[in-house]
Design a protein around this motif. Structure first.
Motif, short mmCIF file in Angstrom:
data_model
loop_
_atom_site.label_atom_id
_atom_site.label_comp_id
_atom_site.label_asym_id
_atom_site.label_seq_id
_atom_site.Cartn_x
_atom_site.Cartn_y
_atom_site.Cartn_z
N GLN A 14 0.81 -1.00 -0.04
CA GLN A 14 0.24 -0.09 0.06
C GLN A 14 1.13 1.33 -0.03
N HIS A 15 2.07 1.28 0.76
CA HIS A 15 2.76 2.48 0.93
C HIS A 15 3.57 2.72 -0.56
N HIS A 16 4.14 1.54 -0.89
CA HIS A 16 4.68 1.86 -2.40
C HIS A 16 3.68 2.02 -3.60
N SER B 66 1.14 3.78 -3.70
CA SER B 66 0.43 4.93 -3.58
C SER B 66 1.41 6.07 -4.09
N LYS B 67 2.62 5.62 -4.24
CA LYS B 67 3.59 6.46 -4.71
C LYS B 67 3.49 6.87 -6.31
N ASP B 68 3.88 7.96 -6.74
CA ASP B 68 3.57 8.09 -8.38
C ASP B 68 4.95 7.73 -9.04
#
Length: 83
Positions: free
Chosen positions: A77-79, A81-83
């Protein structure tokens, strides 16, 4: 989702293949799903992709290591969500 996977480099590259032209890719064969410690490891993920004429497709694979399924989910989820 992946269609098939293997962590066995020998299965992926094959006897007559190379890292540039692995036998599993050339033959289009499904991978065995073998994921074990030891041997000569790799991370091979197979997925069929349809690319429309004149189009393009973007693939994103997230590979990582976590102590639990919950920790792995949080990392994804953390990664993701990165652009």
């Amino acid at each position: 989702a992946a269609h098939s996977v293997t962590a066995d480099r020998g299965e992926f590259i094959g006897r007559n293949g190379t890292s540039e032209l692995p036998q599993a890719v050339l033959s289009g064969a499904s991978l065995s799903g073998r994921v074990e410690a030891g041997d000569d490891p790799c991370a091979a993920i197979a997925r069929d992709v349809d690319i429309p004429a004149g189009g393009d497709v973007t693939l994103l694979w997230l590979l990582g290591d976590a102590a639990s399924a919950g920790e792995a989910s949080a990392l994804v989820q953390h990664h993701f969500s990165k652009d």
